[in-house]
Design a protein around this motif. Structure first.
Motif: not given
Length: 163
Positions: A52-53, A56, A79, A82, A87, A89-90
């Motif tokens: 996932v990271e 992103f 995005y 994620a 996530h 921030k995504a």
């Protein structure tokens, strides 16, 4: 590693983690602008394995790097992936793309929905962005509540909105 005459392969999760870390190291240590390309290759391999990271970070490379060949379509793809995996921030960045009309039709309504999802996960920049949209009448939330939350979570710009 050999185990009873057979070679043991790294698990997909560990391999994806190593690829992600390689991409991060490349970004952090290389002065060459082309290093973004190398980092993105590592992020892509990890992202395609479900990291996932890395999804992103690949989206970040596609959204903002001229050296990587900026692609809003690819940024949106990663995005979204994620964000669907949780996530925050995504989810926020996806909201920014809708607010700014980057690769999608501009929609402050959709941006507000995405900002709220990220804000509820405690992301201060999303809390602030959602508050701004509320203050401007583009959503029904309580702007002062979200400014306060953003400030409590360390987003300094929110302090000016609390006076």
């Amino acid at each position: 590693m050999r185990l009873l005459g057979r070679e043991k392969k790294a698990s997909p999760d560990r391999k994806a983690q190593r690829l992600y870390e390689s991409g991060m190291t490349t970004l952090a240590t290389e002065d060459d602008p082309g290093s973004v390309v190398d980092a993105a290759k590592a992020f892509r391999a990890a992202a395609e394995s479900g990291h996932v990271e890395a999804m992103f970070m690949l989206a970040e490379c596609n959204r903002s790097s001229i050296m990587y060949g900026r692609s809003y379509d690819e940024a949106l793809r990663w995005y979204r992936a994620a964000a669907e995996a949780g996530h925050a921030k995504a989810t926020f960045r996806l909201g920014q793309m809708y607010e700014e009309g980057m690769g999608v039709p501009q929609s402050r309504l959709e941006a507000g929905k995405l900002y709220l999802r990220a804000a509820e996960k405690g992301l201060p920049e999303a809390q602030y962005a959602y508050a701004v949209l509320c203050e401007e009448g583009d959503c029904e939330g309580d702007a002062s509540f979200w400014y306060r939350k953003a400030h409590e979570n360390g987003f300094e710009l929110a302090k000016d909105k609390l006076a």
